[in-house]
Design a protein around this motif. Structure first.
Motif, PDB file in Angstrom:
ATOM      1  N   LEU A 145       0.859  -1.174   0.000  1.00  0.00           N
ATOM      2  CA  LEU A 145       0.000   0.000   0.000  1.00  0.00           C
ATOM      3  C   LEU A 145       0.896   1.224   0.000  1.00  0.00           C
ATOM      4  CD1 LEU A 145      -2.439  -1.077   2.859  1.00  0.00           C
ATOM      5  CD2 LEU A 145      -2.626  -1.566   0.416  1.00  0.00           C
ATOM      6  N   GLU A 146       0.612   2.161  -0.880  1.00  0.00           N
ATOM      7  CA  GLU A 146       1.375   3.405  -0.913  1.00  0.00           C
ATOM      8  C   GLU A 146       0.430   4.512  -0.475  1.00  0.00           C
ATOM      9  OE1 GLU A 146       4.373   5.794  -3.875  1.00  0.00           O
ATOM     10  OE2 GLU A 146       2.694   4.740  -4.787  1.00  0.00           O
ATOM     11  N   TYR A 147       0.735   5.133   0.656  1.00  0.00           N
ATOM     12  CA  TYR A 147      -0.133   6.151   1.230  1.00  0.00           C
ATOM     13  C   TYR A 147       0.418   7.544   0.945  1.00  0.00           C
ATOM     14  CZ  TYR A 147      -2.345   2.503   4.118  1.00  0.00           C
ATOM     15  OH  TYR A 147      -3.032   1.409   4.573  1.00  0.00           O
ATOM     16  N   PHE A 148      -0.433   8.412   0.423  1.00  0.00           N
ATOM     17  CA  PHE A 148      -0.085   9.800   0.146  1.00  0.00           C
ATOM     18  C   PHE A 148      -0.937  10.701   1.020  1.00  0.00           C
ATOM     19  CE2 PHE A 148       1.320   7.620  -3.562  1.00  0.00           C
ATOM     20  CZ  PHE A 148       2.353   8.360  -4.088  1.00  0.00           C
ATOM     21  N   GLU A 153       0.428  15.763  -2.860  1.00  0.00           N
ATOM     22  CA  GLU A 153      -0.150  16.008  -4.185  1.00  0.00           C
ATOM     23  C   GLU A 153       0.626  17.084  -4.950  1.00  0.00           C
ATOM     24  OE1 GLU A 153      -1.941  19.072  -1.579  1.00  0.00           O
ATOM     25  OE2 GLU A 153      -1.494  16.941  -1.329  1.00  0.00           O
ATOM     26  N   GLN A 154       1.385  17.920  -4.242  1.00  0.00           N
ATOM     27  CA  GLN A 154       2.112  18.997  -4.911  1.00  0.00           C
ATOM     28  C   GLN A 154       3.125  18.467  -5.924  1.00  0.00           C
ATOM     29  OE1 GLN A 154       1.328  22.326  -4.696  1.00  0.00           O
ATOM     30  NE2 GLN A 154       2.640  22.346  -6.505  1.00  0.00           N
ATOM     31  N   MET A 155       3.760  17.325  -5.603  1.00  0.00           N
ATOM     32  CA  MET A 155       4.730  16.798  -6.561  1.00  0.00           C
ATOM     33  C   MET A 155       4.038  16.392  -7.854  1.00  0.00           C
ATOM     34  SD  MET A 155       6.170  13.070  -5.455  1.00  0.00           S
ATOM     35  CE  MET A 155       4.990  11.815  -5.023  1.00  0.00           C
ATOM     36  N   TYR A 156       2.804  15.912  -7.772  1.00  0.00           N
ATOM     37  CA  TYR A 156       2.053  15.563  -8.983  1.00  0.00           C
ATOM     38  C   TYR A 156       1.612  16.816  -9.738  1.00  0.00           C
ATOM     39  CZ  TYR A 156       2.007  10.675  -7.632  1.00  0.00           C
ATOM     40  OH  TYR A 156       2.384   9.394  -7.309  1.00  0.00           O
ATOM     41  N   HIS A 157       1.211  17.838  -9.016  1.00  0.00           N
ATOM     42  CA  HIS A 157       0.894  19.125  -9.672  1.00  0.00           C
ATOM     43  C   HIS A 157       2.125  19.645 -10.419  1.00  0.00           C
ATOM     44  CE1 HIS A 157      -3.160  20.256  -8.399  1.00  0.00           C
ATOM     45  NE2 HIS A 157      -2.884  19.729  -7.215  1.00  0.00           N
ATOM     46  N   ASP A 158       3.290  19.592  -9.770  1.00  0.00           N
ATOM     47  CA  ASP A 158       4.523  20.073 -10.387  1.00  0.00           C
ATOM     48  C   ASP A 158       4.879  19.262 -11.626  1.00  0.00           C
ATOM     49  OD1 ASP A 158       4.683  21.876  -8.308  1.00  0.00           O
ATOM     50  OD2 ASP A 158       6.270  20.791  -7.241  1.00  0.00           O
ATOM     51  N   TRP A 159       4.646  17.970 -11.560  1.00  0.00           N
ATOM     52  CA  TRP A 159       5.008  17.090 -12.661  1.00  0.00           C
ATOM     53  C   TRP A 159       4.026  17.194 -13.824  1.00  0.00           C
ATOM     54  CZ3 TRP A 159       4.179  11.127 -12.285  1.00  0.00           C
ATOM     55  CH2 TRP A 159       4.576  10.522 -13.479  1.00  0.00           C
ATOM     56  N   PHE A 160       2.734  17.010 -13.540  1.00  0.00           N
ATOM     57  CA  PHE A 160       1.727  16.958 -14.601  1.00  0.00           C
ATOM     58  C   PHE A 160       1.246  18.332 -15.065  1.00  0.00           C
ATOM     59  CE2 PHE A 160       0.743  12.722 -12.557  1.00  0.00           C
ATOM     60  CZ  PHE A 160       1.320  11.966 -13.560  1.00  0.00           C
ATOM     61  N   LYS A 161       1.452  19.348 -14.225  1.00  0.00           N
ATOM     62  CA  LYS A 161       1.016  20.717 -14.532  1.00  0.00           C
ATOM     63  C   LYS A 161      -0.472  20.747 -14.905  1.00  0.00           C
ATOM     64  CE  LYS A 161       5.675  22.245 -15.631  1.00  0.00           C
ATOM     65  NZ  LYS A 161       6.205  21.496 -14.573  1.00  0.00           N
ATOM     66  N   ASP A 162      -0.825  21.241 -16.077  1.00  0.00           N
ATOM     67  CA  ASP A 162      -2.231  21.358 -16.472  1.00  0.00           C
ATOM     68  C   ASP A 162      -2.909  20.001 -16.686  1.00  0.00           C
ATOM     69  OD1 ASP A 162      -2.043  24.105 -16.351  1.00  0.00           O
ATOM     70  OD2 ASP A 162      -1.677  24.337 -18.507  1.00  0.00           O
ATOM     71  N   ASP A 163      -2.126  18.945 -16.824  1.00  0.00           N
ATOM     72  CA  ASP A 163      -2.686  17.609 -17.031  1.00  0.00           C
ATOM     73  C   ASP A 163      -2.967  16.863 -15.721  1.00  0.00           C
ATOM     74  OD1 ASP A 163      -2.666  17.812 -19.789  1.00  0.00           O
ATOM     75  OD2 ASP A 163      -0.674  16.918 -19.980  1.00  0.00           O
ATOM     76  N   ALA A 165      -5.308  16.740 -13.362  1.00  0.00           N
ATOM     77  CA  ALA A 165      -6.619  16.127 -13.150  1.00  0.00           C
ATOM     78  C   ALA A 165      -6.980  15.098 -14.219  1.00  0.00           C
ATOM     79  CB  ALA A 165      -7.706  17.194 -13.069  1.00  0.00           C
ATOM     80  N   THR A 166      -6.284  15.079 -15.347  1.00  0.00           N
ATOM     81  CA  THR A 166      -6.558  14.069 -16.356  1.00  0.00           C
ATOM     82  C   THR A 166      -5.632  12.866 -16.226  1.00  0.00           C
ATOM     83  OG1 THR A 166      -5.140  15.154 -17.982  1.00  0.00           O
ATOM     84  CG2 THR A 166      -7.476  15.721 -18.017  1.00  0.00           C
ATOM     85  N   MET A 167      -4.460  13.062 -15.621  1.00  0.00           N
ATOM     86  CA  MET A 167      -3.512  11.956 -15.473  1.00  0.00           C
ATOM     87  C   MET A 167      -3.803  11.110 -14.232  1.00  0.00           C
ATOM     88  SD  MET A 167      -1.670  11.902 -18.132  1.00  0.00           S
ATOM     89  CE  MET A 167      -0.392  10.733 -17.702  1.00  0.00           C
ATOM     90  N   ILE A 168      -4.217  11.743 -13.144  1.00  0.00           N
ATOM     91  CA  ILE A 168      -4.548  10.994 -11.928  1.00  0.00           C
ATOM     92  C   ILE A 168      -5.776  11.610 -11.273  1.00  0.00           C
ATOM     93  CG2 ILE A 168      -2.171  10.252 -11.456  1.00  0.00           C
ATOM     94  CD1 ILE A 168      -2.056  12.356  -9.272  1.00  0.00           C
ATOM     95  N   LYS A 169      -6.398  10.823 -10.413  1.00  0.00           N
ATOM     96  CA  LYS A 169      -7.540  11.307  -9.640  1.00  0.00           C
ATOM     97  C   LYS A 169      -7.009  12.279  -8.592  1.00  0.00           C
ATOM     98  CE  LYS A 169     -11.244   9.255  -6.926  1.00  0.00           C
ATOM     99  NZ  LYS A 169     -11.711   7.947  -6.441  1.00  0.00           N
ATOM    100  N   PRO A 170      -7.469  13.539  -8.621  1.00  0.00           N
ATOM    101  CA  PRO A 170      -6.970  14.528  -7.639  1.00  0.00           C
ATOM    102  C   PRO A 170      -7.237  14.103  -6.193  1.00  0.00           C
ATOM    103  CG  PRO A 170      -8.089  15.628  -9.430  1.00  0.00           C
ATOM    104  CD  PRO A 170      -8.364  14.152  -9.596  1.00  0.00           C
ATOM    105  N   ALA A 171      -6.394  14.573  -5.307  1.00  0.00           N
ATOM    106  CA  ALA A 171      -6.555  14.291  -3.880  1.00  0.00           C
ATOM    107  C   ALA A 171      -7.913  14.797  -3.404  1.00  0.00           C
ATOM    108  CB  ALA A 171      -5.437  14.949  -3.089  1.00  0.00           C
ATOM    109  N   PRO A 172      -8.605  14.007  -2.588  1.00  0.00           N
ATOM    110  CA  PRO A 172      -9.952  14.403  -2.163  1.00  0.00           C
ATOM    111  C   PRO A 172     -10.003  15.711  -1.376  1.00  0.00           C
ATOM    112  CG  PRO A 172      -9.235  12.427  -0.987  1.00  0.00           C
ATOM    113  CD  PRO A 172      -8.204  12.725  -2.032  1.00  0.00           C
ATOM    114  N   TRP A 173      -8.944  16.049  -0.650  1.00  0.00           N
ATOM    115  CA  TRP A 173      -8.957  17.291   0.127  1.00  0.00           C
ATOM    116  C   TRP A 173      -8.830  18.508  -0.771  1.00  0.00           C
ATOM    117  CZ3 TRP A 173      -5.540  13.290   1.018  1.00  0.00           C
ATOM    118  CH2 TRP A 173      -4.275  13.421   0.444  1.00  0.00           C
ATOM    119  N   GLU A 174      -8.480  18.317  -2.037  1.00  0.00           N
ATOM    120  CA  GLU A 174      -8.397  19.443  -2.954  1.00  0.00           C
ATOM    121  C   GLU A 174      -9.782  19.911  -3.420  1.00  0.00           C
ATOM    122  OE1 GLU A 174      -4.493  19.455  -5.436  1.00  0.00           O
ATOM    123  OE2 GLU A 174      -5.442  17.471  -5.642  1.00  0.00           O
ATOM    124  N   ALA A 175     -10.781  19.050  -3.286  1.00  0.00           N
ATOM    125  CA  ALA A 175     -12.141  19.388  -3.726  1.00  0.00           C
ATOM    126  C   ALA A 175     -12.818  20.374  -2.797  1.00  0.00           C
ATOM    127  CB  ALA A 175     -12.990  18.119  -3.835  1.00  0.00           C
TER     128      ALA A 175
END
Length: 176
Positions: A145-148, A153-163, A165-175
């Motif tokens: 199990l990999e727990y985030f 989530e910031q590292m994914y924002h930095d990596w995927f940038k505008d993509d 929300a299309t590359m991964i399911k956003p973190a629930p606390w971001e909603a």
């Protein structure tokens, strides 16, 4: 103790042939876009790519050269297969505590080229651990199990940038 609020956002599969695996996942599971993980240290013995399909994101980890990493050990023992499932965890400490109380263990650590730490957990005093926002736990379920937690989530924002929300399911606390 059980933990509520954890949310799957990726399935990680160790593979021996990245190009063949990408073609197969695209064909069978509808992955249309892949994004190479550019955060591994130079000369890394593995390569990583992410791609969304079939309602989740697949993280393919290819074995590129010899190493004793957990991914290489997994591949030597099992060949291609699911290594871990990634979960967003609003309360990282509670999620890890529940896994440890159920017989799980923290199992090692990884640091990417940008300094983000992933810790794999073995039994011990969880309160004494300097918890980073990402942990790997072997919960004796046939995969890790990999727990985030919040902040990871910031590292994914930095990596995927505008993509993001299309590359991964956003973190629930971001909603919120």
């Amino acid at each position: 103790m059980t933990v509520s609020g954890i949310d799957v956002f990726h399935v990680a599969v160790v593979v021996g042939d990245m190009q063949a695996a990408m073609a197969r996942y695209s064909r069978v599971l509808g992955v249309e876009k892949w994004s190479w993980w550019d955060r591994l240290p130079e000369g890394s013995p593995a390569r990583v790519v992410y791609g969304p399909g079939a309602g989740t994101t697949f993280e393919l980890i290819s074995i590129e050269s010899e190493s004793d990493s957990q991914f290489h050990q997994f591949y030597k023992q099992h060949g291609d297969g699911v290594h871990h499932i990634g979960f967003w965890c609003p309360d990282l400490k509670a999620s890890v505590r529940a896994a440890l109380e159920a017989g799980g263990e923290i199992v090692g650590g990884l640091t990417d080229a940008q300094g983000n730490l992933v810790v794999h957990v073995k039994p011990g005093d969880l309160d004494a651990l300097p918890l980073k926002p990402t942990l790997f736990v072997n919960a004796n379920m046939g995969f890790t199990l990999e727990y985030f937690g919040p902040g990871s989530e910031q590292m994914y924002h930095d990596w995927f940038k505008d993509d993001y929300a299309t590359m991964i399911k956003p973190a629930p606390w971001e909603a919120s």
